[in-house]
Design a protein around this motif. Structure first.
Motif, mmCIF file in Angstrom:
data_model
loop_
_atom_site.group_PDB
_atom_site.id
_atom_site.type_symbol
_atom_site.label_atom_id
_atom_site.label_comp_id
_atom_site.label_asym_id
_atom_site.label_seq_id
_atom_site.Cartn_x
_atom_site.Cartn_y
_atom_site.Cartn_z
ATOM 1 N N GLU A 82 21.286 -111.253 14.618
ATOM 2 C CA GLU A 82 21.360 -109.811 14.328
ATOM 3 C C GLU A 82 22.435 -109.142 15.182
ATOM 4 N N ARG A 83 23.008 -109.872 16.144
ATOM 5 C CA ARG A 83 24.009 -109.284 17.039
ATOM 6 C C ARG A 83 25.404 -109.773 16.678
ATOM 7 N N GLU A 84 26.392 -108.864 16.810
ATOM 8 C CA GLU A 84 27.757 -109.242 16.443
ATOM 9 C C GLU A 84 28.306 -110.247 17.462
ATOM 10 N N ASP A 85 29.158 -111.146 16.974
ATOM 11 C CA ASP A 85 29.765 -112.188 17.803
ATOM 12 C C ASP A 85 28.716 -113.018 18.566
ATOM 13 N N ASN A 115 26.747 -115.741 23.099
ATOM 14 C CA ASN A 115 27.556 -114.535 22.918
ATOM 15 C C ASN A 115 29.015 -114.923 23.104
ATOM 16 N N GLY A 124 31.507 -112.787 22.210
ATOM 17 C CA GLY A 124 32.250 -111.531 22.188
ATOM 18 C C GLY A 124 32.407 -110.950 23.588
#
Ligand code: NAD
Length: 505
Positions: A135-138, A490, A492
């Motif tokens: 659900e989280r970007e990058d 992660n 990003g």
């Protein structure tokens, strides 16, 4: 076959398959062949102190084995399989001599080991995880599987080596080491398997010492294994009585228990059943292996419209079935394990009579003298499902009940504490599908137009309720021998928190 020739044959097989006399003579554990009741070996038992040391060695072996790539671990299982193929005749024969199975069932047991090794070799190139949408970007979210550690395997007498292989072949490719506590009634076949394992290890170029260790003895040494915190997974096969103790003890230290316990398996015969096929399937399911399979058919729930067409014929099969020495004759029914099994059967017959049952068969048959226990299988027509019908008596007893309506049959079917295997006979698709649906059989195994026994290794094997809930063998059972790890990465430059939580500093 005389006592001496059984002893001689056992010794010849042990020698041929690399088990030394020091491992099988002069010990405290007498091994008795149910074929004639003679003592064929006296095996030294493992002390509690030695069990602790062997479990320690197994843990060390695990630390090294987990680093070997899984397909290479599969290569080792492939070599083990080659030894099993080469030793199939002799090991199968020893299974028959040690626990009294017919030659074809003894060989079938080894074939099952070969099949699960084949399965495990393929599995060693899979053991796959998941990539899950984050659900989280990058972010990348995955699930992966790591070796679990030492796997303790406690096995029952009636499948003395196959059940070990269901666990061990998977455990080895999963990167685990194995400590095996075979049944105290069947240590010889375990010692042979250890010897074949060592031959495979040599061909492999060596595996870590202690990758497979065997603890010889009964409940005491079993409990040492069960209580040891260095054993994260304990797979225990046997009676519900044993599973209740083992399950609680493993839970107390937050270990994982895979429990494969007793069954009280039933088949329903519906009005549309092919009665010829049903008759043959019930005969094998209820009388094969002298009723000493966990999946043996123990209850038959028959629609009233076909009862009179089926049951008298079945009674006649029971009257005429051949009972005899499994080694020297073609008899379809061999011996019970021992006097305890025989006494348990007679007690159940008495209890059934008291509960209003009509007993056909069940009497002792003299095949090989007073030290062996051969019986005519018993079919008991019962007025209701009470007393012994709700228990597993590990002997060839089939309780027959009558029903009028399928819902009533399913309620009877599910109305016992155990939940291993089940089946239905019929050709009416509505009835068959209802039996297989969520409101049908509550068992781990549900078959159609066959008996309750004789599972293949490709599917997951096990049952619900007092059968323990464990699953072994095929499908995705391997996951129980590994440790699941969920991993979020992660890649990003931001640090978004899950569920939109804010924590800005
Ligand atoms: P059992 O329960 O007497 O013994 C099974 C194993 O458990 C033996 O190795 C025994 O030494 C060990 N054991 C007993 N008490 C123990 C304890 N307190 N701690 C640790 N280990 C202990 O069973 P059995 O007579 O050898 O086998 C017959 C039973 O096994 C039947 O109930 C049958 O249904 C069941 N069984 C189940 C399956 C299955 O997959 N569900 C398969 C085969 C047999």
């Amino acid at each position: 076959m005389s006592h001496t020739s059984i002893q001689t044959e056992v010794r010849d097989i042990l020698e041929k398959l690399g088990v030394t006399a020091a491992d099988t003579q002069g010990g405290t554990l007498d091994v008795v062949s149910p074929v004639d009741g003679s003592v064929v070996a006296s095996v030294p038992e493992t002390s509690i102190a030695d069990a602790g040391k062997l479990i320690g060695a197994s843990h060390e072996a695990f630390l090294a084995w987990r680093l070997v790539p899984a397909p290479r671990r599969g290569e080792f299982v492939r070599l083990l399989n080659e030894e099993l193929r080469a030793g199939k005749e002799a090991l199968g024969r020893l299974v028959s001599l040690e626990v009294g199975k017919s030659p074809s069932e003894g060989l079938g047991e080894v074939q099952e080991m070969i099949d699960i090794c084949d399965f495990a070799v393929g599995l060693s190139r899979q053991l796959y995880g998941l990539v899950i949408q984050s659900e989280r970007e990058d972010h990348r979210l995955t699930e992966q599987w790591h070796p679990a550690g030492v796997v303790g395997v406690i096995s029952a007498f009636n499948f003395p080596v196959a059940v070990w292989s269901w666990n061990a072949a998977l455990a080895f490719v999963c990167g685990d080491s194995v400590v095996w506590k075979p049944s105290e009634k069947a240590p010889l076949t375990a010692l042979v398997v250890r010897s074949l394992f060592l031959r495979a290890a040599k061909k492999f170029g060596g595996v870590p010492d202690g990758l497979l260790t065997v603890l010889i003895g009964g409940a005491k040494v079993g409990e040492a294994l069960v209580d040891d915190a260095r054993v994260p997974v304990v797979s225990a096969t046997g009676s519900t009585r044993m599973g209740r103790i083992v399950g609680e003890r493993v839970a107390r230290r937050f270990g994982r228990a895979i429990l494969e316990l007793g069954g009280n398996n039933a088949s329903i015969v519906t009005p549309s059943a092919d009665l010829d096929l049903t008759l043959r399937a019930v005969a094998f399911g209820a009388m094969g292996t002298a009723g000493q399979r966990c999946t043996t058919m123990r209850r038959l729930i028959v629609h009233e419209s076909v009862y009179d067409a089926l049951i008298p014929k079945l009674v006649s099969v029971y009257k005429n079935i051949s009972i005899g020495n499994p080694i020297t004759s073609d008899a379809l029914v061999g011996p019970l394990l021992d006097q305890r099994a025989y006494d348990g059967m007679q007690q159940a017959l008495d209890a059934a009579k008291k509960a209003g049952g009509t007993v056909h068969g069940g009497e002792r048959v003299d095949v090989n003298g007073p030290k062996s226990y051969y019986v005519r299988p018993a079919l008991i027509e019962m007025p209701s499902q009470t007393g012994p019908v709700c228990e597993e008596t590990f002997a060839p007893i089939l309780y027959v009940l009558k029903y009028q309506d399928l819902n009533e049959a399913i309620a009877l079917h599910n109305g016992v504490p155990q939940g291993l295997s089940s089946s239905i006979f019929g050709t009416d698709i509505r009835e068959i599908e209802q039996f297989l649906s969520a409101r049908g059989s509550d068992c781990g195994i549900a078959n159609v137009n066959m008996g309750t026994s004789g599972a293949e290794i490709g599917g997951a094997f096990g049952g619900e309720k007092e059968t323990g809930g464990g699953r072994e063998s095929g499908s995705d059972s391997w996951k129980a021998y590994m440790r699941r790890q969920t991993s979020a990465v992660n890649y990003g430059r931001k640090l978004p928190l899950a569920q939109g939580v804010k924590f800005d500093i």
